[in-house]
Design a protein around this motif. Structure first.
Motif, PDB file in Angstrom:
ATOM      1  N   TRP A  83       0.885  -1.172   0.000  1.00 47.21           N
ATOM      2  CA  TRP A  83       0.000   0.000   0.000  1.00 47.21           C
ATOM      3  C   TRP A  83       0.922   1.221   0.000  1.00 47.21           C
ATOM      4  O   TRP A  83       1.367   1.685   1.031  1.00 47.21           O
ATOM      5  CB  TRP A  83      -0.912  -0.007   1.221  1.00 47.21           C
ATOM      6  CG  TRP A  83      -2.075   0.940   1.083  1.00 47.21           C
ATOM      7  CD1 TRP A  83      -2.192   2.186   1.628  1.00 47.21           C
ATOM      8  CD2 TRP A  83      -3.269   0.719   0.330  1.00 47.21           C
ATOM      9  NE1 TRP A  83      -3.384   2.753   1.251  1.00 47.21           N
ATOM     10  CE2 TRP A  83      -4.074   1.882   0.462  1.00 47.21           C
ATOM     11  CE3 TRP A  83      -3.748  -0.341  -0.456  1.00 47.21           C
ATOM     12  CZ2 TRP A  83      -5.326   2.000  -0.141  1.00 47.21           C
ATOM     13  CZ3 TRP A  83      -4.991  -0.221  -1.063  1.00 47.21           C
ATOM     14  CH2 TRP A  83      -5.762   0.931  -0.899  1.00 47.21           C
ATOM     15  N   GLU A  84       1.243   1.701  -1.227  1.00 44.64           N
ATOM     16  CA  GLU A  84       2.222   2.777  -1.358  1.00 44.64           C
ATOM     17  C   GLU A  84       1.825   3.722  -2.475  1.00 44.64           C
ATOM     18  O   GLU A  84       1.011   3.392  -3.335  1.00 44.64           O
ATOM     19  CB  GLU A  84       3.621   2.200  -1.611  1.00 44.64           C
ATOM     20  CG  GLU A  84       3.711   1.286  -2.819  1.00 44.64           C
ATOM     21  CD  GLU A  84       5.052   0.579  -2.946  1.00 44.64           C
ATOM     22  OE1 GLU A  84       6.003   0.999  -2.280  1.00 44.64           O
ATOM     23  OE2 GLU A  84       5.149  -0.376  -3.721  1.00 44.64           O
ATOM     24  N   ARG A  85       2.427   4.900  -2.462  1.00 43.77           N
ATOM     25  CA  ARG A  85       2.123   5.904  -3.482  1.00 43.77           C
ATOM     26  C   ARG A  85       2.707   5.497  -4.830  1.00 43.77           C
ATOM     27  O   ARG A  85       3.726   4.798  -4.887  1.00 43.77           O
ATOM     28  CB  ARG A  85       2.710   7.262  -3.068  1.00 43.77           C
ATOM     29  CG  ARG A  85       2.135   7.823  -1.792  1.00 43.77           C
ATOM     30  CD  ARG A  85       2.782   9.131  -1.394  1.00 43.77           C
ATOM     31  NE  ARG A  85       4.208   9.036  -1.090  1.00 43.77           N
ATOM     32  CZ  ARG A  85       4.875   9.916  -0.362  1.00 43.77           C
ATOM     33  NH1 ARG A  85       4.240  10.966   0.149  1.00 43.77           N
ATOM     34  NH2 ARG A  85       6.156   9.776  -0.131  1.00 43.77           N
ATOM     35  N   PRO A  86       2.113   5.950  -5.931  1.00 48.57           N
ATOM     36  CA  PRO A  86       2.699   5.669  -7.243  1.00 48.57           C
ATOM     37  C   PRO A  86       4.150   6.142  -7.332  1.00 48.57           C
ATOM     38  O   PRO A  86       4.989   5.480  -7.942  1.00 48.57           O
ATOM     39  CB  PRO A  86       1.790   6.447  -8.201  1.00 48.57           C
ATOM     40  CG  PRO A  86       0.496   6.582  -7.489  1.00 48.57           C
ATOM     41  CD  PRO A  86       0.832   6.683  -6.034  1.00 48.57           C
TER      42      PRO A  86
ATOM     43  N   ARG B  58     -13.358   7.390   2.435  1.00 41.79           N
ATOM     44  CA  ARG B  58     -12.278   6.437   2.729  1.00 41.79           C
ATOM     45  C   ARG B  58     -12.227   5.390   1.624  1.00 41.79           C
ATOM     46  O   ARG B  58     -12.369   4.190   1.874  1.00 41.79           O
ATOM     47  CB  ARG B  58     -12.503   5.794   4.101  1.00 41.79           C
ATOM     48  CG  ARG B  58     -12.511   6.809   5.245  1.00 41.79           C
ATOM     49  CD  ARG B  58     -13.183   6.275   6.496  1.00 41.79           C
ATOM     50  NE  ARG B  58     -13.391   7.361   7.467  1.00 41.79           N
ATOM     51  CZ  ARG B  58     -14.443   8.174   7.460  1.00 41.79           C
ATOM     52  NH1 ARG B  58     -15.391   8.030   6.532  1.00 41.79           N
ATOM     53  NH2 ARG B  58     -14.552   9.134   8.359  1.00 41.79           N
ATOM     54  N   ILE B  59     -12.007   5.860   0.411  1.00 43.39           N
ATOM     55  CA  ILE B  59     -12.058   4.947  -0.727  1.00 43.39           C
ATOM     56  C   ILE B  59     -10.790   4.101  -0.807  1.00 43.39           C
ATOM     57  O   ILE B  59      -9.717   4.497  -0.364  1.00 43.39           O
ATOM     58  CB  ILE B  59     -12.298   5.706  -2.052  1.00 43.39           C
ATOM     59  CG1 ILE B  59     -11.101   6.570  -2.426  1.00 43.39           C
ATOM     60  CG2 ILE B  59     -13.568   6.534  -1.972  1.00 43.39           C
ATOM     61  CD1 ILE B  59     -11.213   7.190  -3.819  1.00 43.39           C
ATOM     62  N   HIS B  60     -10.949   2.930  -1.370  1.00 47.31           N
ATOM     63  CA  HIS B  60      -9.859   1.964  -1.512  1.00 47.31           C
ATOM     64  C   HIS B  60      -9.008   2.375  -2.724  1.00 47.31           C
ATOM     65  O   HIS B  60      -9.154   1.850  -3.826  1.00 47.31           O
ATOM     66  CB  HIS B  60     -10.449   0.559  -1.706  1.00 47.31           C
ATOM     67  CG  HIS B  60      -9.434  -0.538  -1.778  1.00 47.31           C
ATOM     68  ND1 HIS B  60      -9.054  -1.271  -0.673  1.00 47.31           N
ATOM     69  CD2 HIS B  60      -8.728  -1.036  -2.815  1.00 47.31           C
ATOM     70  CE1 HIS B  60      -8.156  -2.178  -1.034  1.00 47.31           C
ATOM     71  NE2 HIS B  60      -7.947  -2.060  -2.336  1.00 47.31           N
TER      72      HIS B  60
ATOM     73  N   ALA C 134      -3.249   6.221  -3.912  1.00 44.44           N
ATOM     74  CA  ALA C 134      -2.812   7.618  -4.028  1.00 44.44           C
ATOM     75  C   ALA C 134      -3.743   8.576  -3.297  1.00 44.44           C
ATOM     76  O   ALA C 134      -3.313   9.601  -2.780  1.00 44.44           O
ATOM     77  CB  ALA C 134      -2.714   8.009  -5.501  1.00 44.44           C
ATOM     78  N   SER C 135      -5.015   8.233  -3.245  1.00 48.11           N
ATOM     79  CA  SER C 135      -5.975   9.078  -2.537  1.00 48.11           C
ATOM     80  C   SER C 135      -5.806   8.977  -1.028  1.00 48.11           C
ATOM     81  O   SER C 135      -5.975   9.970  -0.308  1.00 48.11           O
ATOM     82  CB  SER C 135      -7.398   8.679  -2.932  1.00 48.11           C
ATOM     83  OG  SER C 135      -8.362   9.382  -2.184  1.00 48.11           O
TER      84      SER C 135
ATOM     85  N   SER D 285      -6.394   3.234   8.790  1.00 54.16           N
ATOM     86  CA  SER D 285      -6.825   4.400   9.551  1.00 54.16           C
ATOM     87  C   SER D 285      -8.305   4.721   9.301  1.00 54.16           C
ATOM     88  O   SER D 285      -8.792   4.609   8.173  1.00 54.16           O
ATOM     89  CB  SER D 285      -5.977   5.613   9.157  1.00 54.16           C
ATOM     90  OG  SER D 285      -6.545   6.810   9.663  1.00 54.16           O
ATOM     91  N   PRO D 286      -9.024   5.158  10.329  1.00 52.02           N
ATOM     92  CA  PRO D 286     -10.419   5.588  10.136  1.00 52.02           C
ATOM     93  C   PRO D 286     -10.530   7.007   9.592  1.00 52.02           C
ATOM     94  O   PRO D 286     -11.638   7.481   9.316  1.00 52.02           O
ATOM     95  CB  PRO D 286     -10.998   5.498  11.547  1.00 52.02           C
ATOM     96  CG  PRO D 286      -9.834   5.765  12.444  1.00 52.02           C
ATOM     97  CD  PRO D 286      -8.642   5.153  11.760  1.00 52.02           C
ATOM     98  N   ALA D 287      -9.391   7.676   9.420  1.00 53.71           N
ATOM     99  CA  ALA D 287      -9.408   9.068   8.937  1.00 53.71           C
ATOM    100  C   ALA D 287      -9.786   9.123   7.462  1.00 53.71           C
ATOM    101  O   ALA D 287      -9.469   8.211   6.691  1.00 53.71           O
ATOM    102  CB  ALA D 287      -8.041   9.699   9.148  1.00 53.71           C
ATOM    103  N   PRO D 288     -10.448  10.199   7.027  1.00 50.72           N
ATOM    104  CA  PRO D 288     -10.765  10.362   5.602  1.00 50.72           C
ATOM    105  C   PRO D 288      -9.492  10.440   4.757  1.00 50.72           C
ATOM    106  O   PRO D 288      -8.428  10.836   5.248  1.00 50.72           O
ATOM    107  CB  PRO D 288     -11.537  11.685   5.555  1.00 50.72           C
ATOM    108  CG  PRO D 288     -12.054  11.878   6.946  1.00 50.72           C
ATOM    109  CD  PRO D 288     -11.020  11.278   7.849  1.00 50.72           C
TER     110      PRO D 288
END
Length: 404
Positions: free
Chosen positions: A63-66, A322-324, A327-328, A351-354
């Motif tokens: 789970w990482e940024r592009p 909190r979309i799967h 990058a978002s 995380s429960p954060a937006p």
């Protein structure tokens, strides 16, 4: 990606006038060209189609940024010894459909797309087989073709017939209708199953009185439409949530909603121009009925539902936060310049954060059959956006923006 491009093209072909009126046509065409430029590179060598970049298992374990990605960038291809008629057939369909879009804008580019579509389709037909078998460990279990490759051959031929007007493709469709199981699963339409789309696309020719030899496809299209109409069919092929949303078993339900709704709208226009009413047992279905059902689905997506939630990110006062989407959900380079490693992103995932970065316009997989929605990244079937959900919606929104 190829299905995305084909449906975006179909939306522009049928509803481009509405897109132009809304000032969005150039944006739709630019998005399409981004895809077709890629497909031209992926099909540059005869008899070879590059179909995937990246190892899916390693990609899905991170789970990482592009910008931080360090997983394998392996390129996978289909060829004569490793056939992939499904992925090649859909790529041919995308190139052919796009050639229609670009015909009056960039004639040379349009010709390039059509000629490439012809070559890719010839390869797909000559070397028959599913890419799931050829590239099993690269594409499964994430992108398996469960439905087989036969529908993509008919789909590719249908778009080549529409784009080229060559009789050979119509003859191919008629000759292979039974062999390629055109009558199978006529109630399905999506990136893995093209049957309903084939029937609706070819029906336009029949309804205009130009192709009586394709009459069976129009009969299938009528049957398909009847199967969608609530309260008409005693054995409906789809169920509806209490709030009125089309629901089919499997992941990412919104892909069925947008794709089937697009066919409802397209077919309503075709039968309207032909003064055709669809017989559904003891009753019948008018173009207005089809449009109203499609409109109901679009309204649901945009917020007219029990949760009063828009399933398009950034639209309306309430939408998924909190979309799967990696990058978002991960902090930007500006907010967090240091590298975020493969497993380091897990804390953001859980995380429960937006999400800190708004993916405006993305439509997620949507609620379950009882209209409830978790708005949580780990619930990927509900919270993951995909291009093949959005693509059919472009044409729908273009039409309904002009016909409120």
């Amino acid at each position: 990606m190829a299905f995305t491009a084909t449906l975006l093209s179909w939306g522009i072909i049928d509803f481009g006038r509405n897109m132009r009126a809304a000032g969005e046509l150039n944006n739709a065409v630019a998005a399409l060209k981004w895809a077709t430029d890629y497909f031209l590179k992926a099909t540059a060598h005869d008899g070879v189609v590059y179909v995937q970049v990246g190892d899916p298992s390693s990609d899905h374990s991170c789970w990482e940024r592009p910008e931080d990605m360090d997983t394998l960038r392996t390129a996978y291809k289909v060829d004569a010894n490793h056939p992939g008629s499904d992925v090649a057939g859909e790529t041919a369909a995308a190139l052919a459909a796009a050639s229609i879009v670009f015909r009056s804008r960039y004639p040379a580019y349009s010709n390039l797309l059509l000629n490439r579509a012809i070559k890719v389709f010839e390869f797909a037909d000559r070397h028959r087989g599913p890419y799931t078998s050829s590239l099993q460990y690269a594409v499964c279990p994430f992108y398996c073709d469960v439905n087989g490759f036969q529908d993509e051959l008919l789909w590719g031929a249908a778009w080549l017939h529409k784009a080229s007007r060559r009789r050979e493709y119509r003859e191919y469709i008629v000759r292979n209708e039974v062999i390629l199981r055109a009558g199978d699963t006529i109630n399905e339409f999506g990136w893995d199953n093209k049957h309903a789309g084939i029937n609706v696309l070819l029906s336009k020719e029949v309804l205009m009185g130009r192709a009586s030899d394709l009459r069976s496809f129009q009969i299938n299209a009528d049957t398909f439409i009847c199967s969608l109409l609530p309260g008409i069919n005693s054995h409906p092929q789809v169920q509806y949530s209490p709030g009125g949303l089309i629901f089919k078993a499997g992941g990412s339900n919104m892909q069925h909603v947008t794709s089937l709704s697009f066919l409802l709208l397209a077919y309503s226009n075709y039968i309207s121009h032909a003064n055709h009413v669809i017989p559904c047992g003891e009753t019948s279905a008018s173009p207005a009925l089809l449009k109203s059902l499609a409109r109901r689905q679009v309204d649901y997506i945009l917020g007219d539902n029990p949760l009063r939630m828009s399933y398009m990110v950034g639209y309306g006062p309430r939408y998924p936060e909190r979309i799967h989407h990696r990058a978002s959900s991960l902090p930007s380079l500006e907010a967090h310049p240091a590298r975020i490693g493969c497993k380091d992103g897990s804390r953001y995932y859980l995380s429960p954060a937006p999400n800190p970065n708004l993916l405006v316009g993305a439509v997620v997989g949507g609620p379950n059959s009882s209209d409830s929605f978790p708005d949580s990244r780990p619930f990927f079937q509900e919270s993951e956006p995909t291009t093949y959900i959005n693509a059919p919606l472009v044409g729908l929104l273009a039409y309904f923006s002009a016909h409120p």
